[in-house]
Design a protein around this motif. Structure first.
Motif, short mmCIF file in Angstrom:
data_model
loop_
_atom_site.label_atom_id
_atom_site.label_comp_id
_atom_site.label_asym_id
_atom_site.label_seq_id
_atom_site.Cartn_x
_atom_site.Cartn_y
_atom_site.Cartn_z
N THR A 55 0.83 -1.20 0.00
CA THR A 55 0.00 0.00 0.00
C THR A 55 0.87 1.25 0.00
N TYR A 70 3.99 7.92 -2.88
CA TYR A 70 2.66 8.02 -3.47
C TYR A 70 2.68 8.92 -4.70
N GLU A 74 1.71 7.93 -8.50
CA GLU A 74 0.70 8.70 -9.21
C GLU A 74 1.22 9.18 -10.56
N LEU A 77 1.50 6.11 -12.90
CA LEU A 77 0.20 5.64 -13.38
C LEU A 77 -0.44 6.62 -14.35
N SER A 100 -5.30 10.63 -14.81
CA SER A 100 -4.86 9.58 -13.90
C SER A 100 -6.05 8.73 -13.50
N GLU A 103 -10.81 7.09 -8.42
CA GLU A 103 -10.90 6.28 -7.20
C GLU A 103 -11.57 4.94 -7.49
N TRP A 118 -2.73 -2.64 -10.02
CA TRP A 118 -2.81 -1.43 -9.20
C TRP A 118 -4.27 -1.10 -8.93
N SER A 120 -6.72 1.87 -6.96
CA SER A 120 -6.76 3.18 -6.30
C SER A 120 -7.96 3.23 -5.36
N SER A 132 -6.01 9.49 0.03
CA SER A 132 -6.06 8.49 -1.03
C SER A 132 -4.92 7.49 -0.88
N TYR A 133 -4.99 6.41 -1.63
CA TYR A 133 -3.94 5.40 -1.60
C TYR A 133 -3.92 4.64 -2.92
N TYR A 134 -2.80 3.99 -3.18
CA TYR A 134 -2.66 3.01 -4.26
C TYR A 134 -2.20 1.70 -3.64
#
Length: 482
Positions: A55, A70, A74, A77, A100, A103, A118, A120, A132-134
């Motif tokens: 994560t 992160y 971003e 991606l 990009s 969510e 991946w 999101s 937010s997170y990936y």
């Protein structure tokens, strides 16, 4: 009969669709419920498949700041997956459209035969509100490849990271926030005497390559700059040119938003290397070790007003001169290297000598009024001319008046912008004539002030001469009595 190993292998190859299903389900549910279901769905996938999850959270640390990992993901991606993802989000960066993943979107990638996915998302926890997170999913047999090579490819080899966007940070109280730094100022466009400009550039170049020297002599890799001079002489523009020349991020520190020395140290520790830390108008921002409060108690309201202390009556303000000195060269200042600390002031005479001594503010740079060499730079920038019959007149007037580069630039700004040569020449003529009129008016004001000052001095001398005979009588009378 299908073996358990084959079942796991097939499940592993179907992670992408499973993640997509989970994301779609969570997307159409209320936000908190959707995030809750999506989290448990991903746990179920990990339990049912031989996969590993990594994560990348948007915010990191006890005092949440933007996670550079992160940001790198971003950026990666936005280039690699915007063509594959079905739902995208758009943003404007550096005056260009950037797409990009939206969510709860899923996209697949392949690296040296290993397939990864991946995902999101957005956290709704109390500590990471709107964070937010990936998440990266991959088969455990590719663990070594992903850790050692793929993540290096994502975090370091992505093209945009080789030319990272510079950032401008500002403190909201005791936390930093940032925007993309877009000031285009350079030393080529800076209105300054050429010799002083060369001196500053040389000093910056030597500093940026002197890491080994600072380590050898046992000093932190940092350097202090004091920029002083009247308002409008280009102090902020010089800082922007320095940041663009070195490729450093800029931290604009507002001391009046910091409650005490402890918060100031925390802000310092959170700054990064290859950065410029700026405190503008340092003379107005500080309460020098209680000296100004003492003046206020004695009724010197005028000095208090000039230093901006009155407005702090309703707000505790405990940043002291000692705290600033520790900020510059205390232990916290050595937390990372290659940093410039820049103070600006319009009134250098008000600064405490301990604050600006060499070793703290190593280089003092005076930015003064506009002279002819600086004017020629402005004329080239604004009017695209390097010579004109009116230049000698302007040169003479600039030598007789104290006009700032900001004032000169205002008169050189064309009223119409056109690429036509004839229009450009007409604009130049009009702008230069307007500048001459303004300088002549300023020269006249200087002459009148000089005459007024001369008449006052003459009046004082005449009065002194008239008083002299009487003074002699008094002195002689005293001598006679003695």
């Amino acid at each position: 009969m299908i073996s358990p190993a084959e079942i796991f292998a097939r499940l592993g190859s179907d992670i992408g669709p499973l993640m997509f299903v989970g994301s779609i389900i969570s997307h159409y549910l209320p936000h908190e419920l959707g995030s809750y279901i999506n989290a448990y769905f991903q746990r179920l996938v990990l339990f049912a498949t031989p996969c590993i999850q990594i994560t990348f959270n948007e915010l990191a640390g006890e005092r949440p700041t933007r996670n550079e990992a992160y940001s790198a993901v971003e950026n990666y991606l936005s280039i690699m997956y915007s063509k594959e993802a079905k739902r995208l989000k758009a943003d404007i960066k550096n005056n260009s459209l950037v797409l990009s993943m939206d969510e709860y979107e899923v996209a697949a990638d392949e690296f040296e035969g290993a397939k990864v996915w991946w995902v999101s998302g957005k956290s709704c926890s109390k500590t990471d509100t709107n964070s937010s997170y990936y998440k990266l999913f991959f088969h455990k047999r590719h663990l070594d490849l992903i850790i050692r090579r793929y993540l290096t490819h994502v975090l370091k080899e992505e093209p945009n990271l080789r030319n990272p966007r510079r950032k401008l940070y500002s403190n909201m109280g005791s936390r930093w926030s940032h925007v993309v730094f877009q000031n285009p100022a350079t030393f080529q466009t800076l209105a300054m005497e050429p010799e002083k400009k060369k001196e500053i550039i040389l000093d910056l170049n030597v500093f940026s390559t002197a890491g080994g020297f600072y380590a050898r002599i046992g000093r932190a890799w940092k350097r202090g700059y004091l920029l002083f001079g009247p308002p409008g002489t280009g102090k902020s523009t010089l800082i922007s040119a320095m940041a663009n020349h070195l490729g450093y991020d800029t931290y604009d520190l507002d001391l009046t938003a910091v409650e005490d020395n402890t918060e100031l140290r925390k802000l310092l520790i959170e700054t990064s290397g290859k950065s410029i830390i700026v405190i503008e108008d340092i003379d107005r921002a500080l309460d020098f070790s209680g000296q100004m409060r003492k003046r206020k108690a004695n009724g010197e309201q005028e000095d208090m007003g000039r230093l901006g202390i009155q407005e702090r009556e309703t707000k505790p303000y405990q940043v002291t001169l000692s705290g600033i000195l520790n900020f510059i060269d205390g232990l916290g200042s050595s937390c990372c290297g290659e940093r410039l600390i820049v103070f600006t002031t319009n009134h250098v005479e008000k600064l405490d000598a301990a604050l600006i001594r060499k070793g703290r503010m190593d280089k003092h740079i005076e930015l003064s009024y506009c002279r002819f060499e600086a004017f020629k730079v402005l004329a080239k920038n604004y009017l695209e001319i390097e010579a004109h019959p009116l230049f000698p007149t302007i040169c003479s007037l600039l030598g007789k008046t104290n006009t700032t580069p900001a004032d000169v630039a205002e008169h050189l700004t064309p009223k119409t912008i056109s690429g036509d040569v004839e229009t450009c020449l007409e604009n130049a003529e009009i702008c230069l004539q307007n500048l001459i009129k303004a300088l002549e008016k300023e020269e006249e004001n200087v002459r009148l002030k000089s005459e007024e000052g001369g008449s006052v001095r003459n009046h004082q001398l005449k009065r002194k001469k008239l008083m002299m005979p009487q003074d002699h009588l008094i002195i002689n009378e005293k001598r006679a009595r003695s």
